[in-house]
Scaffold this active site. Structure first.
Site, mmCIF file in Angstrom:
data_model
loop_
_atom_site.group_PDB
_atom_site.id
_atom_site.type_symbol
_atom_site.label_atom_id
_atom_site.label_comp_id
_atom_site.label_asym_id
_atom_site.label_seq_id
_atom_site.Cartn_x
_atom_site.Cartn_y
_atom_site.Cartn_z
ATOM 1 C CB CYS A 2 32.235 39.718 -10.256
ATOM 2 S SG CYS A 2 32.349 38.710 -8.695
ATOM 3 N NE ARG A 27 35.069 43.299 -13.720
ATOM 4 C CZ ARG A 27 35.080 44.771 -13.348
ATOM 5 N NH1 ARG A 27 35.851 45.342 -14.069
ATOM 6 N NH2 ARG A 27 34.438 45.166 -12.382
ATOM 7 C CD1 TRP A 76 39.104 37.763 -7.147
ATOM 8 C CD2 TRP A 76 37.525 38.661 -5.562
ATOM 9 N NE1 TRP A 76 39.928 38.028 -6.123
ATOM 10 C CE2 TRP A 76 38.988 38.545 -5.155
ATOM 11 C CE3 TRP A 76 36.587 39.219 -4.641
ATOM 12 C CZ2 TRP A 76 39.205 39.127 -3.631
ATOM 13 C CZ3 TRP A 76 36.952 40.017 -3.395
ATOM 14 C CH2 TRP A 76 38.408 39.860 -3.064
ATOM 15 C CG ASN A 102 31.299 43.470 -10.051
ATOM 16 O OD1 ASN A 102 31.690 43.050 -9.215
ATOM 17 N ND2 ASN A 102 31.466 44.438 -10.729
ATOM 18 N N GLY A 103 29.360 42.570 -7.089
ATOM 19 C CA GLY A 103 29.305 43.471 -6.045
ATOM 20 C C GLY A 103 28.732 42.897 -4.842
ATOM 21 C CD GLU A 476 54.507 48.953 -8.092
ATOM 22 O OE1 GLU A 476 53.848 49.093 -7.257
ATOM 23 O OE2 GLU A 476 54.197 48.485 -9.233
ATOM 24 C CE LYS A 480 53.384 45.157 -9.828
ATOM 25 N NZ LYS A 480 52.617 46.191 -9.906
ATOM 26 C CD GLU A 483 50.706 42.721 -7.820
ATOM 27 O OE1 GLU A 483 49.479 42.604 -7.591
ATOM 28 O OE2 GLU A 483 51.507 43.447 -8.244
ATOM 29 C CG HIS A 499 66.315 53.414 12.086
ATOM 30 N ND1 HIS A 499 66.978 53.911 13.226
ATOM 31 C CD2 HIS A 499 66.506 53.945 11.113
ATOM 32 C CE1 HIS A 499 67.525 55.087 12.890
ATOM 33 N NE2 HIS A 499 67.309 55.203 11.448
ATOM 34 C CE LYS A 599 44.767 45.758 -14.462
ATOM 35 N NZ LYS A 599 46.028 45.858 -14.029
HETATM 36 C C1 F6R Z 1 49.243 45.855 -7.968
HETATM 37 C C2 F6R Z 1 47.808 46.273 -8.570
HETATM 38 C C3 F6R Z 1 46.917 46.869 -7.335
HETATM 39 C C4 F6R Z 1 46.069 48.089 -7.796
HETATM 40 C C5 F6R Z 1 45.390 48.586 -6.632
HETATM 41 C C6 F6R Z 1 44.562 49.797 -7.228
HETATM 42 O O1 F6R Z 1 50.037 45.422 -9.390
HETATM 43 O O2 F6R Z 1 47.367 46.462 -9.667
HETATM 44 O O3 F6R Z 1 47.629 47.133 -6.250
HETATM 45 O O4 F6R Z 1 47.151 49.119 -8.031
HETATM 46 O O5 F6R Z 1 44.225 47.594 -6.662
HETATM 47 O O6 F6R Z 1 43.856 49.498 -8.492
HETATM 48 P P1 F6R Z 1 43.482 50.717 -9.017
HETATM 49 O O7 F6R Z 1 44.644 51.532 -9.463
HETATM 50 O O8 F6R Z 1 42.557 50.399 -10.228
HETATM 51 O O9 F6R Z 1 42.585 51.790 -8.162
#
Ligand code: F6R
Length: 604
Positions: A2, A27, A76, A102-103, A476, A480, A483, A499, A599
């Site tokens: 949010c 967000r 969100w 937000n929260g 990673e 990527k 997601e 394994h 995000k």
């Molecule tokens: C993946 C991604 C998330 C963040 C995770 C932590 O692309 O962006 O996995 O890495 O939510 O977020 P931060 O770094 O803001 O604590």
């Protein structure tokens, strides 16, 4: 999770709110709304829409809403599915108060029951609506006093913005646990969840701390603590450019941010070297163990950081998911350094794990991108990455900046602890300085990677393999891809493949193999042979031109060689970012705002 924005000043408020929401859309993006104190109609006008900000914008076309004060929200969903009723802002029974939040209000169910008994009718399934009704129930003649009273009744994490017809010249905002900044302008002031929301109007900000309340009119901002005492806050100025929050000719923020990496790495290196007097380095002589905590991509940076810290600073490191670390009894003391890595500095799991560790006696260093974020203020020490705002939901440029920071931190700590000479330190600095131009070389593979993406975008699964310091990059790469393209992908240390995951391999499975010419090269060749023997499709990310790699690979993505093999992860991740990006765009997915994600994850 949010985003909220609010404005009071001389401008027409609707465009200011919509611009702000657009910049906060990363967000959360399942519904959005605005509440404006309409100066002509002398009432609060609320408009909401399910979907993205552009849907709200279309909904507002042709609507005549006049006013210079308002609040807005992009959602969100946590309590109640995305719907008009559940979208914010929420209003009180007599429509005298409008609230964005937000929260999570944890005790909302009990408060709701009490309010229902008093005759309040709820229009939504959200936790937020209780706040609007509580304000109406307890208002006597002063909004600040009412907010102080309500703040003591609600439990949980929140950033809240409030407007009221009863005091139509102000916004009251309060914060506990969720981020909230106040933007300071000339004859206008702002509230927002994050700086980019109002960056085009001001660069001067105050961060609200937990349990602080801001009373904001167009020419005054006053901050109070929960006891109602006035608090003096020092404003800070950001040097972020508004262009940094725009796409700048790129089709998506994610692509722009991938291409920004030569610059963000340069900025992170110079930021690091301008902060060599950071008190954390003096502390490093006393540290006996390190725990790195983080989530998602930041966790993967931590896994790579472990290799560097153990090598250069000779301190044992464990890396844990923040959400797990918090709930186990890990012994720490004053000789333990907890490194909390977070782009946003607002991730609830990471913040609360760091706060708990600090309470138990550990020292906390945070590596954070967003200046003034909660985690940075809750830590004993902070090192910033200098990436500017990252808008794409998938982390890219902030990941490589975290890697560069962890590498330099490891080397500098090794120097402070007497394991690295001044001469070696300078040599390593020189190696790091070569990174931005090497990253530029990697970016030249973009077209090749796009072609490879066309070949395999219909695959059902992907496997990513790497060894040693590159195995977290396999994790990673898989994250990527899944997601943003929603293709199932797994990352594995290549040696672990036999394994179990080897059972997955057949002629339909693309296997992305990270194989730099480093000390584990031969081992990685053997692993690729194992993939080939089972007819897997090999996509090699390599700087090798050896016959072996060429003959074993169906596709090759070139990365340049680097003198110090420890730096390969910073290069090898970039093709994987591009691969995920291209596959997702070919599949028509929304790469900047993938489904179900936000995000900044400010809920546990
Ligand atoms: C993946 C991604 C998330 C963040 C995770 C932590 O692309 O962006 O996995 O890495 O939510 O977020 P931060 O770094 O803001 O604590």
């Amino acid at each position: 999770m949010c985003g909220i924005v609010g404005y009071v000043g001389y401008r027409k408020v609707v465009p200011v709110l919509l611009h702000g929401l657009q910049r906060l859309e990363y967000r959360g993006y399942d519904s959005a709304g605005i509440a404006v104190l309409d100066s002509e109609k002398k009432k609060i006008v609320v408009e909401k829409q399910v979907g993205k900000i552009k849907d709200l914008q279309e909904h507002l076309w042709g609507k005549d809403i006049n006013g210079n004060i308002g609040i807005a929200h992009t959602r969100w969903a946590t309590h109640g599915p995305p719907s008009i009723e559940n979208a914010h802002p929420h209003t009180s029974q007599k429509d005298e108060f409008a609230v964005v939040h937000n929260g999570i209000i944890e005790n909302y169910a009990q408060l709701k029951e009490e309010l229902i008994k008093k005759g309040y009718v709820f229009k939504s399934q959200t936790d937020t609506e209780v706040v609007a009704h509580l304000l109406e129930e307890y208002y006597q003649d002063n909004l600040l006093n009412t907010v102080l009273k309500v703040a003591k009744m609600i439990e949980g994490a929140y950033a809240i913005g409030i407007i009221s017809t009863l005091e139509p010249d102000k916004i009251v905002a309060l914060r506990k646990g969720s981020p909230l900044i106040v933007g300071l302008g000339e004859n206008e002031n702002f509230i927002a969840s994050d700086i980019p929301a109002v960056l085009e109007y001001t660069k001067k900000f105050i961060t609200l701390d937990d349990e602080e309340i801001a009373v904001i009119t167009k020419d005054k901002v006053e901050i109070y603590n929960i006891k109602g005492e006035k608090v003096e806050k020092k404003p800070f100025t950001v040097n972020w450019d508004i262009a940094a929050a725009e796409k700048g000719g790129y089709k998506h923020f994610m692509l722009k941010e991938i291409y920004e990496q030569p610059k963000t790495i340069t900025d992170t290196i110079s930021g690091f070297f301008s902060d060599l007097n950071n008190p954390v380095y003096k502390e490093m002589k006393n540290i006996e163990s390190i725990v790195i905590i983080a989530c998602g991509t930041s966790y993967h940076a931590g896994l790579v950081g472990k290799f560097w810290i153990e090598k250069y600073a000779k301190i044992p490191v464990i890396v844990d998911y923040a959400s797990e670390f918090r709930y186990r009894d890990f012994p720490v003391n004053e000789k333990t350094l907890v490194i909390a890595i977070s782009q946003s500095g607002e991730t609830a799991d990471t913040r609360f794990a760091a706060i708990d560790a600090k309470k138990k006696g550990a020292k906390v260093l945070s590596i954070v991108n967003v200046v003034g974020s909660s985690l940075s203020r809750e830590s004993d020490f902070v090192i910033y990455t200098y990436c500017g705002p990252e808008i794409g939901v998938a982390a890219t440029k902030t990941f490589t900046a975290q890697l560069v920071t962890l590498f330099l931190f490891a080397v500098k700590s090794g120097f402070e602890r007497g394991y690295i000479s001044q001469e070696d330190f300078e040599k390593i600095h020189h190696d790091v300085n070569s990174l931005p131009s090497l990253v530029n070389e990697v970016l030249k593979e973009d077209k090749n990677i796009e072609n490879i993406s066309y070949k395999y975008h219909n695959a059902k699964d992907f496997l990513f393999l790497g060894r040693g310091i590159n195995y977290p990059i396999a994790f990673e790469g898989a994250l990527k891809l899944k997601e943003i393209s929603y293709i199932h992908a797994e990352g594995y240390p290549a040696g672990e493949m036999k394994h179990g995951p080897i059972a997955l391999i057949d002629e339909t499975l693309p296997v992305v193999c990270i194989i730099p010419k480093d000390s584990l090269y031969e081992k990685m060749i053997s692993n690729i042979q194992e993939v080939k023997a089972r007819k897997g499709i090999v996509i090699a990310v390599t700087d090798s031109e050896d016959k072996e790699v060429v003959s074993l690979s169906d596709n090759i993505i070139k990365i340049p060689s680097v003198k110090n093999e420890n730096l390969y992860p910073i290069l090898s991740v970039i093709p994987l970012q591009l691969l995920a990006y291209h596959i997702a765009t070919i599949l028509g997915k929304d790469v900047d705002q993938p489904r179900n994600l936000a995000k900044t994850v400010t809920v546990e």
